[in-house]
Design a protein around this motif. Sequence first.
Motif, PDB file in Angstrom:
ATOM      1  N   GLN A  81       0.805  -1.211   0.000  1.00  0.00           N
ATOM      2  CA  GLN A  81       0.000   0.000   0.000  1.00  0.00           C
ATOM      3  C   GLN A  81       0.845   1.272   0.000  1.00  0.00           C
ATOM      4  O   GLN A  81       0.533   2.236  -0.701  1.00  0.00           O
ATOM      5  N   THR A  82       1.930   1.263   0.777  1.00  0.00           N
ATOM      6  CA  THR A  82       2.743   2.471   0.881  1.00  0.00           C
ATOM      7  C   THR A  82       3.319   2.909  -0.472  1.00  0.00           C
ATOM      8  O   THR A  82       3.155   4.068  -0.868  1.00  0.00           O
ATOM      9  N   PRO A  83       4.009   1.999  -1.191  1.00  0.00           N
ATOM     10  CA  PRO A  83       4.524   2.428  -2.494  1.00  0.00           C
ATOM     11  C   PRO A  83       3.402   2.884  -3.419  1.00  0.00           C
ATOM     12  O   PRO A  83       3.581   3.833  -4.193  1.00  0.00           O
ATOM     13  N   ALA A 156      -3.143   0.594  -8.993  1.00  0.00           N
ATOM     14  CA  ALA A 156      -2.329   0.259  -7.831  1.00  0.00           C
ATOM     15  C   ALA A 156      -2.473  -1.197  -7.420  1.00  0.00           C
ATOM     16  O   ALA A 156      -1.635  -1.736  -6.705  1.00  0.00           O
ATOM     17  N   ALA A 157      -3.522  -1.848  -7.886  1.00  0.00           N
ATOM     18  CA  ALA A 157      -3.698  -3.267  -7.574  1.00  0.00           C
ATOM     19  C   ALA A 157      -2.520  -4.092  -8.101  1.00  0.00           C
ATOM     20  O   ALA A 157      -2.133  -5.100  -7.509  1.00  0.00           O
ATOM     21  N   TYR A 158      -1.935  -3.638  -9.205  1.00  0.00           N
ATOM     22  CA  TYR A 158      -0.796  -4.375  -9.781  1.00  0.00           C
ATOM     23  C   TYR A 158       0.404  -4.393  -8.843  1.00  0.00           C
ATOM     24  O   TYR A 158       1.259  -5.249  -8.944  1.00  0.00           O
ATOM     25  N   VAL A 159       0.513  -3.391  -7.963  1.00  0.00           N
ATOM     26  CA  VAL A 159       1.628  -3.407  -7.012  1.00  0.00           C
ATOM     27  C   VAL A 159       1.154  -3.876  -5.645  1.00  0.00           C
ATOM     28  O   VAL A 159       1.799  -3.628  -4.630  1.00  0.00           O
ATOM     29  N   GLY A 160       0.018  -4.521  -5.636  1.00  0.00           N
ATOM     30  CA  GLY A 160      -0.428  -5.172  -4.411  1.00  0.00           C
ATOM     31  C   GLY A 160      -1.002  -4.231  -3.378  1.00  0.00           C
ATOM     32  O   GLY A 160      -0.892  -4.485  -2.179  1.00  0.00           O
TER      33      GLY A 160
END
Lengths: 211, 329
Positions: A81-83, A156-160
């Motif tokens: 979430q942070t990134p 952002a789902a792609y980066v979890g």
Amino acid sequence: MPEALAYIESHREQYVDALLAHLTIDAISLLICVAVAAPLGYLGAKCGRLTLPLQNVTGMIRIIPGIAIFLVLIPITGLGQTPAIIALVIMSVPPLLMSAIAGLRSVAPSVVESAAAMGMGRLQTLIEVELPLALPTLLDGLRITTVSLIAGTTIAAYVGAGGLGTLIVSGLSQNKQGVMLAGALTAAAIAIAADAFIAAMRRRALRKISA
Amino acid sequence: MAKTAIEFIHVHKTFPGSGVEAAKDVNLRIEEGSIVTVLGTSGSGKTTLLKLINRIYDCTQGRVEYFGKDVATLPVVALRRQIGYVIQQSGLFPHWTVERNIATLPHILKWDKGRIDKRVDELMALVRLDPECRMRSVRKLSGGQQQRVGLARALAVNPSVILMDEPFGAIDAITREELQDELLALQTRLKITIVFVTHSIREALKLGHKIVVMDKGEIRQADTAYNILLKPANEFVRRFVSSDDFYEALRALRVSECMDDLGRAGGDPRSSAPKIDRDATMGDALQTLIRSGQSRLMVIDAEGGPVGELTFDSYRGVAARSEKDCGTA
Ligand SMILES: Nc1ncnc2c1ncn2[C@@H]1O[C@H](COP(=O)(O)OP(=O)(O)O)[C@@H](O)[C@H]1O
Ligand SMILES: [Mg+2]
């Protein structure tokens, strides 16, 4: 559509979780965007020397596609979430910052000077005079930034990061159109609602300062 | 002699960025309760002079004194709240009503509502604003009305000094005359000190007890309308004011400046000569003189006592000067 509704019916908890995660990311990112754009916008509007550099930098960031920012950040910050929030802020803050600079600069210098000449402090002048007069322009920026955040969060789902984007991603990969649509349509609906709401606020603010 | 409200003492102002010297060795005494007009072309440093008083600018050299105290040593906010500031209409807060604009300072000073309401009533009457426009947005007012609001706002907490920067510059000629007349009446009543910047010669001569002629940051002459018109200190002032003609001079000059003073014995209140007020303009006096068919007027003061007399000879100085101008033009 019916498939999307069917999915929401059968996986209510999953859907609500994704929706809440999405809104949380948006809310946090928006707060950070405001926290970044407010001081930088004020400086950019007040210090003539900073105006152009700030406008140039934000203009450049604006050109970079959101997905590229995510990809560049993954090796540095990892997944989660942070990134995602960092990337979202970087890609969505430019319109807000631009509008903050433009809005404050649009207030007639003679009005600000009168305030100073009457012994109003800088903060008082900002709150009572400059912000109300700059509000329509500020809301223009807020509107674009907010919509950009809501849309960006699906990527952002792609980066979890979680959120409605996870439904889109899994729906696509498992070829389940209902899941994909549930995510996509909900995100679109939120974006449209936010856009309409801020547009209405802007109209109100504008009515207050023009005939 | 009246108290000194503001004094410039060897004031220089150079702007860091441009290096422009907007004030060069300015020395000027402004008496309490007087109107001083600052006259000059665009860029001559008039606005700079005003802003050095309320410390929007600070002197590069020298000092400005406010009732004997160097303004640089006074708390800036307190100083500014004692000094009203009126500029062209854009200085009003466009998102506020007339009432809210006028009450700007009372609000800042946290007066209670009753007191603010009462003060706004008084001020609106003072500057002759229609009570109907109290709740209107200032954007919807005419230029003249906006200037009245600006003046009321500046007067709100009884300032000792008001600075006005071309306040009537964007206003049609008729309304402008009206506002000037009302400003004069108001100043006579309140005995407030006014520093008034204008690039109109007529306005400067009409309003100023003292007129300051500026050029490239320097004061060329600071004097009465009479002396500026009839005894210009240098070629610059002579040329500057000569763009106006004899009739302009008649509008600007006061009877008291051109009359022959009466000796103690001279004044007979029962004399049959028509009377003229010492504060009337020479133009008005000329009309009275011609209409009366007589050769002299008795000049009286506010109490009606004779203080001088005016004859056609008194006009000779004025005419001689303007003929000279016509000759050289
Ligand atoms: N803030 C400023 N920075 C740099 N130069 C200025 C500034 N204000 C005024 N000047 C310069 O100082 C000179 C006098 O300006 P000003 O006092 O505004 O003249 P006026 O009011 O008589 O038109 C002009 O040459 C102007 O360009
Ligand atoms: Mg000026």
